[in-house]
Design an enzyme around this catalytic site. Structure first.
Site, short mmCIF file in Angstrom:
data_model
loop_
_atom_site.label_atom_id
_atom_site.label_comp_id
_atom_site.label_asym_id
_atom_site.label_seq_id
_atom_site.Cartn_x
_atom_site.Cartn_y
_atom_site.Cartn_z
N SER A 249 17.38 3.15 6.97
CA SER A 249 17.80 3.62 8.28
C SER A 249 19.24 4.15 8.22
CB SER A 249 17.63 2.51 9.32
OG SER A 249 17.75 3.01 10.63
N ASP B 280 7.20 6.78 12.23
CA ASP B 280 8.64 6.73 12.47
C ASP B 280 9.11 8.04 13.08
OD1 ASP B 280 11.36 6.27 12.40
OD2 ASP B 280 11.47 5.91 10.24
#
Length: 329
Positions: free
Chosen positions: A172, A271
């Site tokens: 991330s 995602d």
């Protein structure tokens, strides 16, 4: 916990709230846990050195096979890891990160330096980038001749680190940091002119003002991904199109400058950041002229950083094994 009577200045649920009195309430993450002399599940040992007054870390040493001689010390690949959390939350000392690093260390047989960098908004970007660069420099300093006289040196790195096999990795926001450290490594040197061998970039936090792929086209300035970046780096030149968050921006440096030999990018099908991770691989592979090796791994049916949250699923185990094999190669 902040009082309900305080007035909210910035609401970034489910990550954090910033109150007008300056209080920051972090809503994301897990409880902190101590290091372990020997993790009961993996056998990995961990401890918490201080890198500088601003930077700390958690080191992980896998359980090594016993040898018949005491003069031979096994040299291990070194992973410098940067945690996620939108630059504003998360910790390398959290339960989720600690469990994840134990698994990676056990599977890869790598020595891991998981960096605890300063968080925004108290420490706006580029503080985290600087901390992670300095931490990687600290690791490299252990390989420089004449610097093995103790002092602030870490014996696990001196005794077990293979400085020909240095990796950086992150998930991330940590994946974003990996990209930026690799780009900086293409123009600046580490101590002893050490090189980064490889980088893994998992579920990378890249964003921009113009939608890409299946990203929503409307109200982009109201989206959490946009607002989180502006909270973390309010003074960023070009805002959400700053090259540090948008490596495809018009004024972004060429990806040919990546300062490592191989890159593994991992994305998850569900995602919101998936399309930019895929495009990153395409841009490195087809348009940049970079001479290294880049590979994409996409996991079907999963969402952002699923392998850290639920590492016992088959998909998570497969991805963790893939990351470990990338480091162990």
């Amino acid at each position: 916990m902040a009082s309900d009577t305080k007035e909210v200045a910035t609401d970034l649920v489910p990550v954090l709230r910033v109150y007008k009195d300056g209080t920051v309430e972090r809503l994301f993450g897990s409880t902190h846990v101590p290091p372990s002399p020997e993790d009961p599940t993996t056998g990995v040992s961990s401890k918490d050195p201080t890198i500088s007054p601003l930077i700390s870390a958690r080191l992980y040493l896998p359980n090594l096979p016993k040898t018949t001689t005491t003069t031979t010390t096994q040299k291990l690949p070194i992973l410098v890891y940067f945690h996620g959390g939108g630059f504003c939350a998360g910790s390398t000392f959290s339960f989720l990160s600690h469990r994840y690093m134990n698994l990676i260390a056990s599977e890869s047989k790598a020595l891991i330096v998981a960096v605890e960098y300063r968080l925004a908004p108290e420490h706006p970007l580029p503080a985290a980038y600087e901390d992670c660069w300095d931490a990687t420099q600290w690791v490299a300093s252990h390989a420089v001749d004449g610097n093995d006289d103790g002092g602030d040196k870490e014996l696990w790195l001196i005794n077990h680190g293979d400085f020909e096999r240095i990796f950086i990795g992150g998930d991330s926001a940590g994946g974003n940091i990996v990209h930026n450290i690799a780009m900086r490594a293409g123009v600046e040197s580490f101590h002893g002119d050490l090189k980064i061998l490889g980088a893994f970039i998992s579920c990378p936090y890249f964003w921009g003002s113009k939608p890409m792929g299946s990203e929503p086209t409307e109200s982009r300035e109201q989206m959490l991904l946009y607002r989180l970046w502006m909270c973390a780096y309010p003074s960023a030149p070009s805002g959400i199109d700053n090259p540090m968050i948008n490596p495809f921006a018009g004024d972004a440096p060429s990806l040919s400058g990546l300062g490592c030999s191989k890159v593994l990018v991992c994305v998850a099908e569900k995602d919101h950041l998936r399309d930019r991770g895929v495009h990153y691989v395409e841009a490195v592979k087809e348009g940049s002229g970079w001479k290294g090796e880049v590979e994409l791994v996409e996991v079907e049916g999963e969402d952002h950083c699923f392998h850290i949250i639920t590492p016992d699923t088959e998909s998570a185990k497969n991805l963790i094994n893939r990351l470990a094999s990338f480091i162990a190669q």
